[in-house]
Design an enzyme around this catalytic site. Structure first.
Site, PDB file in Angstrom:
ATOM      1  N   TYR A  60      28.538  73.948  10.953  1.00 39.46           N
ATOM      2  CA  TYR A  60      29.043  72.818  10.174  1.00 39.46           C
ATOM      3  C   TYR A  60      30.258  72.183  10.865  1.00 39.46           C
ATOM      4  O   TYR A  60      30.367  70.969  10.939  1.00 39.46           O
ATOM      5  CB  TYR A  60      29.433  73.275   8.753  1.00 39.46           C
ATOM      6  CG  TYR A  60      29.756  72.109   7.850  1.00 39.46           C
ATOM      7  CD1 TYR A  60      28.776  71.538   7.045  1.00 39.46           C
ATOM      8  CD2 TYR A  60      31.036  71.553   7.831  1.00 39.46           C
ATOM      9  CE1 TYR A  60      29.060  70.453   6.237  1.00 39.46           C
ATOM     10  CE2 TYR A  60      31.327  70.456   7.028  1.00 39.46           C
ATOM     11  CZ  TYR A  60      30.341  69.917   6.237  1.00 39.46           C
ATOM     12  OH  TYR A  60      30.620  68.845   5.439  1.00 39.46           O
ATOM     13  N   PHE A 112      24.317  41.128  16.083  1.00 38.82           N
ATOM     14  CA  PHE A 112      23.048  41.738  15.699  1.00 38.82           C
ATOM     15  C   PHE A 112      22.927  41.726  14.167  1.00 38.82           C
ATOM     16  O   PHE A 112      23.928  41.652  13.467  1.00 38.82           O
ATOM     17  CB  PHE A 112      23.012  43.170  16.249  1.00 38.82           C
ATOM     18  CG  PHE A 112      21.725  43.879  15.948  1.00 38.82           C
ATOM     19  CD1 PHE A 112      20.547  43.463  16.532  1.00 38.82           C
ATOM     20  CD2 PHE A 112      21.692  44.948  15.067  1.00 38.82           C
ATOM     21  CE1 PHE A 112      19.347  44.112  16.244  1.00 38.82           C
ATOM     22  CE2 PHE A 112      20.502  45.602  14.779  1.00 38.82           C
ATOM     23  CZ  PHE A 112      19.333  45.177  15.361  1.00 38.82           C
ATOM     24  N   ASP A 113      21.693  41.798  13.649  1.00 35.03           N
ATOM     25  CA  ASP A 113      21.512  41.610  12.198  1.00 35.03           C
ATOM     26  C   ASP A 113      22.286  42.615  11.337  1.00 35.03           C
ATOM     27  O   ASP A 113      22.891  42.238  10.342  1.00 35.03           O
ATOM     28  CB  ASP A 113      20.025  41.543  11.804  1.00 35.03           C
ATOM     29  CG  ASP A 113      19.227  42.767  12.193  1.00 35.03           C
ATOM     30  OD1 ASP A 113      19.719  43.574  12.988  1.00 35.03           O
ATOM     31  OD2 ASP A 113      18.093  42.917  11.708  1.00 35.03           O
ATOM     32  N   ASP A 202      29.562  46.214  21.026  1.00 36.84           N
ATOM     33  CA  ASP A 202      28.362  46.713  20.358  1.00 36.84           C
ATOM     34  C   ASP A 202      27.416  47.075  21.500  1.00 36.84           C
ATOM     35  O   ASP A 202      26.852  46.208  22.151  1.00 36.84           O
ATOM     36  CB  ASP A 202      27.796  45.613  19.446  1.00 36.84           C
ATOM     37  CG  ASP A 202      26.524  46.055  18.740  1.00 36.84           C
ATOM     38  OD1 ASP A 202      26.064  47.180  18.982  1.00 36.84           O
ATOM     39  OD2 ASP A 202      25.993  45.260  17.943  1.00 36.84           O
ATOM     40  N   ALA A 204      24.563  49.031  22.221  1.00 41.06           N
ATOM     41  CA  ALA A 204      23.230  49.648  22.155  1.00 41.06           C
ATOM     42  C   ALA A 204      22.527  49.693  23.518  1.00 41.06           C
ATOM     43  O   ALA A 204      21.909  50.684  23.871  1.00 41.06           O
ATOM     44  CB  ALA A 204      22.369  48.923  21.132  1.00 41.06           C
ATOM     45  N   LYS A 245      18.652  53.343  21.344  1.00 39.81           N
ATOM     46  CA  LYS A 245      18.276  52.427  22.423  1.00 39.81           C
ATOM     47  C   LYS A 245      18.533  53.136  23.751  1.00 39.81           C
ATOM     48  O   LYS A 245      17.729  53.932  24.179  1.00 39.81           O
ATOM     49  CB  LYS A 245      19.067  51.117  22.342  1.00 39.81           C
ATOM     50  CG  LYS A 245      19.284  50.460  20.970  1.00 39.81           C
ATOM     51  CD  LYS A 245      18.135  50.344  20.077  1.00 39.81           C
ATOM     52  CE  LYS A 245      18.298  49.541  18.795  1.00 39.81           C
ATOM     53  NZ  LYS A 245      19.544  49.086  18.305  1.00 39.81           N
ATOM     54  N   HIS A 437      14.537  40.263   6.040  1.00 38.96           N
ATOM     55  CA  HIS A 437      13.294  40.381   6.818  1.00 38.96           C
ATOM     56  C   HIS A 437      12.612  41.733   6.668  1.00 38.96           C
ATOM     57  O   HIS A 437      11.407  41.837   6.800  1.00 38.96           O
ATOM     58  CB  HIS A 437      13.546  40.076   8.305  1.00 38.96           C
ATOM     59  CG  HIS A 437      14.565  40.961   8.946  1.00 38.96           C
ATOM     60  ND1 HIS A 437      15.893  40.929   8.597  1.00 38.96           N
ATOM     61  CD2 HIS A 437      14.454  41.928   9.895  1.00 38.96           C
ATOM     62  CE1 HIS A 437      16.552  41.825   9.306  1.00 38.96           C
ATOM     63  NE2 HIS A 437      15.700  42.444  10.109  1.00 38.96           N
TER      64      HIS A 437
END
Ligand SMILES: *Cc1c(COP(=O)(O)O)cnc(C)c1O
Length: 445
Positions: A60, A112-113, A202, A204, A245, A437
């Site tokens: 843990y 990004f969304d 960001d 990815a 990704k 979407h």
């Protein structure tokens, strides 16, 4: 991993897509022949990654798997503080809970969304400062994902007090998997420093971005991918990462930063949202696979093989004259739907219509990156038709062969050949307020 091949008939697909309310997110994967919905979490892991999973430490607190991951991240990015999260959007949620408040403005290249969702749900504004050239799909320039320094400077000059940080998405997914140049990253850093603002990447597809810098930007041809990524991250204060990704794991993400204040602030939200700080939503075995994936996928040969496959698909589409965002991006081809389905009005969502047609044609599942994904304006509640309307064909890493690319290209050609006869699109019958979407219900007109 490989999967058994599953074929369906056109009649079956007509039924499946209708039952899915013409939303490909609602299709069962077993009804899909070639799945290009995303390259996120859909890659195949290597022998070394699978072997590392067997050594997962599921303690843990203080698990060795966490420290292995932290070491791998620090080695590649130079960032000292690391918080694991279960995926990229969770990293955004944790960090933005600390950084963003109502009324803030977050400038950057095309958000990004999920990033936009996490900004707008906090009643802040995602201000798109991408270069205008990104909107012209037929224009070939090497770094189409760049931030326009003039737009960024204007935002800061007018609203510095409302801007908690600048965000740069590498590669720029929404604009077509297009890279950002090192020179642009340097310019952004200089503007940020002038206004004393931090910069968040960001990240990815940071490794694919580094590949493009190596092959397209002057002065980088002889540098390794790892040298380039180090240089990129030296220009940022921190990063959020969707490890699904470029780290090629099925699930995982993290925040990494050099700023102690960001780390301390984000920690407070990691524990209730994700979990304790040395696992943050991931299993020990998954952190091990992630650490190996990061190391392996920041090697040139691996990246080259992948990006060449995307280029191969692009070359097949060129043969047929099918318009897509040029040049081909790192992880996907983005077909310019408004240039294909010229008879379908924007109010009837051309890219979504093309997505449905490609599924009906050959059981290939692409994904709309267009007017549906753009959501409504938070203030006026009008549809946002200002951006591009694209059908994204995302290529999973190490999953398909170039033979599959041929099938995709020919299926799309068949739709392209009958484009004049496609005159009606879809209409929305139900939608969620944010990120519609994923769950939108549509009817064919
Ligand atoms: C996928 C992605 C995210 C979100 O990551 P998830 O792992 O899907 O939650 C954020 N930004 C970019 C650029 C992405 O491609």
């Amino acid at each position: 991993m490989v999967e058994p091949i599953r074929k369906t008939t056109r009649e079956e697909r007509e039924r499946f897509i209708k039952e899915a309310h013409y939303n490909i997110f609602q299709l069962k994967s077993e009804h899909v022949y070639i799945d290009l919905i995303t390259d996120s979490g859909t890659g195949s892991m290597t022998d070394r990654q699978w072997a590392a999973m067997m050594l997962g430490d599921e303690s843990y607190a203080g698990a060795s798997s966490f420290f292995k991951l932290k070491e791998a991240i620090t080695k590649i990015t130079g960032f000292e503080y690391v918080i694991p999260t279960h995926q990229g959007r969770a990293a955004e949620n944790v960090l933005f809970s600390y950084l963003i408040k109502a009324g803030d403005i977050i400038p950057g290249n095309s958000h990004f969304d999920t990033t936009k969702g996490h900004i707008e749900s906090r009643k802040a504004i995602a201000l798109d400062c991408t270069i205008d050239e990104a909107k012209d799909t037929q224009l070939e320039i090497p770094f189409k994902g760049n931030v326009d320094p003039k737009k960024l400077e204007k935002a800061l000059a007018e609203n510095a007090a409302k801007i908690p940080f600048i965000i740069v998405t590498i590669t720029n997914n929404t604009a077509g998997g297009q890279p950002v140049s090192m020179q642009n990253l340097k310019e952004i850093r200089a503007i940020a420093d002038k206004y004393n603002k931090p910069v968040l990447f960001d990240s990815a597809r940071f490794a694919e971005n580094a590949y493009f810098i190596k092959v397209r930007e002057k002065g980088y041809a002889n540098k390794t991918i790892k040298e380039i990524t180090k240089e990129m991250f030296a220009l940022a204060d921190g990063m959020t990462m969707s490890a699904k990704k470029d780290a090629i794991v099925n699930m995982g993400g993290f925040i990494a930063t050099r700023r102690e204040d960001w780390y301390e602030g984000a920690k407070v939200f990691c524990i209730p949202f994700e979990g304790f700080l040395t696992y943050g939503g991931m299993n020990g075995r998954d952190m091990n696979a992630l650490a190996v994936g990061l190391d392996e996928n920041t090697e040139f040969d691996n990246l080259e093989t992948r990006i060449k496959q995307v280029e191969y698909l692009a070359s097949r589409l060129d043969e047929f004259g099918i318009p897509y965002q040029r040049p081909a991006g790192g992880h996907a081809i983005f077909v310019d739907a408004t240039k294909v389905l010229t008879h379908v009005p924007k109010e009837e969502f051309p890219a979504q219509t093309l997505t449905i047609e490609l599924y009906l044609e050959a059981g290939i599942r692409g994904c709309e990156i267009g007017y549906l994904l753009a959501d409504r304006d938070p203030v006026t509640r009008e549809n946002r038709f200002g951006g591009l309307d694209l059908l994204r064909l995302a290529i999973p890493r190490r999953v398909y062969t170039n033979n599959h690319m041929d099938v995709i290209a020919v299926a799309l050609k068949n739709v392209f050949d009958r484009r004049e006869s496609i005159t009606h699109g879809v209409k929305i019958v139900w939608e969620a307020e944010l990120m519609r979407h994923f769950t939108v219900k549509l009817e064919r007109l």
